[in-house]
Design an enzyme around this catalytic site. Sequence first.
Site, mmCIF file in Angstrom:
data_model
loop_
_atom_site.group_PDB
_atom_site.id
_atom_site.type_symbol
_atom_site.label_atom_id
_atom_site.label_comp_id
_atom_site.label_asym_id
_atom_site.label_seq_id
_atom_site.Cartn_x
_atom_site.Cartn_y
_atom_site.Cartn_z
ATOM 1 N N TYR A 1 0.837 -1.208 0.000
ATOM 2 C CA TYR A 1 0.000 0.000 0.000
ATOM 3 C C TYR A 1 0.871 1.257 0.000
ATOM 4 C CZ TYR A 1 -3.193 3.566 1.769
ATOM 5 O OH TYR A 1 -3.908 4.726 1.931
ATOM 6 N N TRP B 1 -5.449 1.591 9.955
ATOM 7 C CA TRP B 1 -5.692 1.503 8.519
ATOM 8 C C TRP B 1 -5.449 0.102 7.991
ATOM 9 C CZ3 TRP B 1 -8.581 3.523 5.142
ATOM 10 C CH2 TRP B 1 -8.329 3.383 3.776
ATOM 11 N N GLU C 1 -12.126 5.628 4.624
ATOM 12 C CA GLU C 1 -11.534 6.480 5.659
ATOM 13 C C GLU C 1 -12.538 6.704 6.783
ATOM 14 O OE1 GLU C 1 -8.489 7.322 5.992
ATOM 15 O OE2 GLU C 1 -7.584 7.274 4.002
#
Length: 199
Positions: free
Chosen positions: A26, A56, A48
Amino acid sequence: MTSLRTGPDELTRCAWVGDDGEYRRYHDEEWGVPLRGDRALFEKMALEGFQAGLSWITILRKRPRFREVFAGFDPAIVAAFGADDVERLMSDAGIIRNRAKIEATISNAALVHAMADGELDGLMWSFAPGSAGARASDRPRPRELGDVPAVTAESTALSKALRERGFRFVGPTTMYALMQSTGMVDDHLAGCWRARVDG
Protein backbone atom coordinates in the site's frame (compact mmCIF):
# COMPACT_ATOMS: atom_id res chain seq x y z
CA MET A 1 10.32 5.09 17.37
CA THR A 2 12.44 5.61 14.29
CA SER A 3 10.77 7.42 11.41
CA LEU A 4 12.33 5.35 8.60
CA ARG A 5 12.77 1.62 8.22
CA THR A 6 14.73 -0.46 5.72
CA GLY A 7 12.82 -3.51 4.54
CA PRO A 8 13.99 -6.96 3.49
CA ASP A 9 14.19 -5.64 -0.08
CA GLU A 10 16.70 -3.02 1.16
CA LEU A 11 14.37 -0.11 0.35
CA THR A 12 14.00 2.56 3.01
CA ARG A 13 10.39 3.44 3.79
CA CYS A 14 8.28 5.43 6.23
CA ALA A 15 8.48 3.40 9.45
CA TRP A 16 4.68 3.14 9.90
CA VAL A 17 4.79 0.37 7.29
CA GLY A 18 6.45 -1.98 9.78
CA ASP A 19 6.90 -5.58 8.64
CA ASP A 20 3.45 -6.09 7.13
CA GLY A 21 3.57 -7.05 3.44
CA GLU A 22 0.17 -5.53 2.63
CA TYR A 23 1.12 -2.26 4.35
CA ARG A 24 4.38 -2.25 2.37
CA ARG A 25 2.49 -2.76 -0.92
CA TYR A 26 0.00 0.00 0.00
CA HIS A 27 2.82 2.40 0.92
CA ASP A 28 4.73 1.66 -2.27
CA GLU A 29 1.86 1.57 -4.77
CA GLU A 30 -1.03 3.67 -3.41
CA TRP A 31 -0.28 6.04 -0.54
CA GLY A 32 0.54 9.48 -1.91
CA VAL A 33 -0.22 8.53 -5.53
CA PRO A 34 -2.72 10.93 -7.14
CA LEU A 35 -6.13 9.26 -7.36
CA ARG A 36 -8.86 10.73 -9.55
CA GLY A 37 -12.48 9.89 -10.30
CA ASP A 38 -15.75 10.20 -8.40
CA ARG A 39 -16.14 6.50 -7.72
CA ALA A 40 -12.55 6.01 -6.53
CA LEU A 41 -12.76 9.05 -4.27
CA PHE A 42 -16.14 7.95 -2.91
CA GLU A 43 -14.56 4.61 -2.00
CA LYS A 44 -11.70 6.37 -0.21
CA MET A 45 -14.14 8.62 1.61
CA ALA A 46 -16.16 5.60 2.74
CA LEU A 47 -13.14 3.55 3.83
CA GLU A 48 -11.53 6.48 5.66
CA GLY A 49 -14.85 6.95 7.47
CA PHE A 50 -14.91 3.29 8.47
CA GLN A 51 -11.29 3.59 9.63
CA ALA A 52 -12.06 6.29 12.22
CA GLY A 53 -10.90 4.89 15.56
CA LEU A 54 -9.21 1.86 13.98
CA SER A 55 -5.90 1.12 12.30
CA TRP A 56 -5.69 1.50 8.52
CA ILE A 57 -4.26 -2.00 8.12
CA THR A 58 -7.56 -3.35 9.48
CA ILE A 59 -9.39 -1.56 6.66
CA LEU A 60 -6.86 -2.69 4.04
CA ARG A 61 -7.33 -6.32 5.02
CA LYS A 62 -11.09 -5.97 4.84
CA ARG A 63 -11.14 -3.83 1.69
CA PRO A 64 -11.86 -6.72 -0.74
CA ARG A 65 -14.95 -7.65 1.27
CA PHE A 66 -15.99 -4.00 1.57
CA ARG A 67 -15.80 -3.71 -2.20
CA GLU A 68 -17.86 -6.86 -2.63
CA VAL A 69 -20.70 -5.96 -0.26
CA PHE A 70 -20.80 -2.29 -1.31
CA ALA A 71 -21.07 -3.13 -5.03
CA GLY A 72 -17.61 -1.86 -5.88
CA PHE A 73 -18.58 1.46 -4.27
CA ASP A 74 -20.73 2.36 -7.24
CA PRO A 75 -22.59 5.41 -5.86
CA ALA A 76 -25.73 4.71 -7.90
CA ILE A 77 -26.06 1.17 -6.50
CA VAL A 78 -25.10 2.02 -2.91
CA ALA A 79 -27.49 5.00 -2.90
CA ALA A 80 -30.35 2.55 -3.49
CA PHE A 81 -29.52 0.41 -0.45
CA GLY A 82 -32.39 0.14 2.01
CA ALA A 83 -33.05 -1.14 5.52
CA ASP A 84 -32.57 -4.79 4.47
CA ASP A 85 -29.15 -3.94 3.08
CA VAL A 86 -28.18 -2.21 6.32
CA GLU A 87 -29.11 -5.36 8.26
CA ARG A 88 -27.23 -7.52 5.73
CA LEU A 89 -24.13 -5.39 6.20
CA MET A 90 -24.51 -5.36 9.98
CA SER A 91 -24.37 -9.16 9.97
CA ASP A 92 -21.27 -9.37 7.75
CA ALA A 93 -18.18 -10.13 9.85
CA GLY A 94 -15.96 -9.35 6.85
CA ILE A 95 -16.45 -5.59 7.27
CA ILE A 96 -16.63 -3.08 10.13
CA ARG A 97 -20.13 -3.54 11.53
CA ASN A 98 -20.89 -0.02 12.66
CA ARG A 99 -24.46 1.04 11.90
CA ALA A 100 -23.72 4.78 11.87
CA LYS A 101 -20.84 4.32 9.42
CA ILE A 102 -22.85 1.99 7.19
CA GLU A 103 -25.78 4.41 7.08
CA ALA A 104 -23.43 7.34 6.44
CA THR A 105 -21.86 5.49 3.50
CA ILE A 106 -25.30 4.94 1.96
CA SER A 107 -26.39 8.56 2.47
CA ASN A 108 -23.02 9.81 1.17
CA ALA A 109 -23.49 7.62 -1.91
CA ALA A 110 -26.84 9.29 -2.56
CA LEU A 111 -25.16 12.70 -2.38
CA VAL A 112 -22.43 11.64 -4.81
CA HIS A 113 -24.99 10.08 -7.14
CA ALA A 114 -26.89 13.38 -7.23
CA MET A 115 -23.76 15.29 -8.24
CA ALA A 116 -22.73 15.92 -11.83
CA ASP A 117 -20.11 13.61 -13.32
CA GLY A 118 -16.69 14.70 -12.09
CA GLU A 119 -18.11 17.08 -9.50
CA LEU A 120 -16.89 15.16 -6.42
CA ASP A 121 -13.43 14.83 -7.97
CA GLY A 122 -13.31 18.54 -8.79
CA LEU A 123 -14.57 19.54 -5.36
CA MET A 124 -12.12 17.39 -3.41
CA TRP A 125 -9.09 18.21 -5.54
CA SER A 126 -9.84 21.92 -5.32
CA PHE A 127 -8.61 21.70 -1.72
CA ALA A 128 -5.27 20.10 -2.62
CA PRO A 129 -2.49 22.52 -1.67
CA GLY A 130 -0.50 23.80 -4.62
CA SER A 131 -0.62 21.88 -7.88
CA ALA A 132 -2.20 18.43 -8.12
CA GLY A 133 -0.44 16.01 -5.81
CA ALA A 134 1.97 18.63 -4.45
CA ARG A 135 2.73 19.20 -0.80
CA ALA A 136 1.77 22.50 0.76
CA SER A 137 4.30 25.03 -0.47
CA ASP A 138 4.68 26.56 2.99
CA ARG A 139 6.07 23.45 4.65
CA PRO A 140 9.06 21.31 3.76
CA ARG A 141 8.95 17.57 3.28
CA PRO A 142 8.55 15.96 6.72
CA ARG A 143 11.70 14.41 8.14
CA GLU A 144 10.16 12.69 11.17
CA LEU A 145 6.76 11.14 11.84
CA GLY A 146 6.15 13.99 14.28
CA ASP A 147 6.45 16.48 11.43
CA VAL A 148 3.37 15.06 9.71
CA PRO A 149 0.21 16.94 10.72
CA ALA A 150 -3.07 15.25 11.58
CA VAL A 151 -5.13 18.22 10.38
CA THR A 152 -4.40 21.15 8.05
CA ALA A 153 -6.24 24.27 6.96
CA GLU A 154 -7.00 22.51 3.66
CA SER A 155 -8.43 19.37 5.29
CA THR A 156 -10.51 21.53 7.62
CA ALA A 157 -11.87 23.50 4.65
CA LEU A 158 -12.59 20.30 2.69
CA SER A 159 -14.39 18.84 5.70
CA LYS A 160 -16.49 21.99 6.04
CA ALA A 161 -17.39 22.01 2.34
CA LEU A 162 -18.47 18.37 2.42
CA ARG A 163 -20.43 18.75 5.65
CA GLU A 164 -22.27 21.73 4.20
CA ARG A 165 -23.41 19.43 1.39
CA GLY A 166 -24.64 16.85 3.94
CA PHE A 167 -21.74 14.36 3.93
CA ARG A 168 -21.04 12.49 7.17
CA PHE A 169 -17.88 10.99 8.71
CA VAL A 170 -15.78 13.55 6.88
CA GLY A 171 -14.07 15.31 9.79
CA PRO A 172 -10.83 17.29 9.28
CA THR A 173 -8.57 14.46 10.51
CA THR A 174 -10.34 11.90 8.32
CA MET A 175 -10.09 14.25 5.35
CA TYR A 176 -6.37 14.80 5.90
CA ALA A 177 -5.86 11.02 5.89
CA LEU A 178 -7.82 10.95 2.62
CA MET A 179 -5.67 13.75 1.18
CA GLN A 180 -2.54 11.74 2.04
CA SER A 181 -3.87 8.47 0.65
CA THR A 182 -5.10 10.04 -2.60
CA GLY A 183 -1.93 12.00 -3.32
CA MET A 184 -3.46 15.42 -2.72
CA VAL A 185 -0.49 15.78 -0.41
CA ASP A 186 2.75 13.80 -0.37
CA ASP A 187 3.83 13.05 3.19
CA HIS A 188 6.45 10.39 2.46
CA LEU A 189 9.32 11.27 4.76
CA ALA A 190 12.64 12.61 3.53
CA GLY A 191 14.79 9.53 2.93
CA CYS A 192 11.85 7.30 1.99
CA TRP A 193 12.38 5.80 -1.46
CA ARG A 194 8.87 6.92 -2.45
CA ALA A 195 9.47 10.59 -1.60
CA ARG A 196 9.06 12.63 -4.74
CA VAL A 197 12.19 14.21 -6.13
CA ASP A 198 10.55 17.63 -5.99
CA GLY A 199 10.54 17.51 -2.19
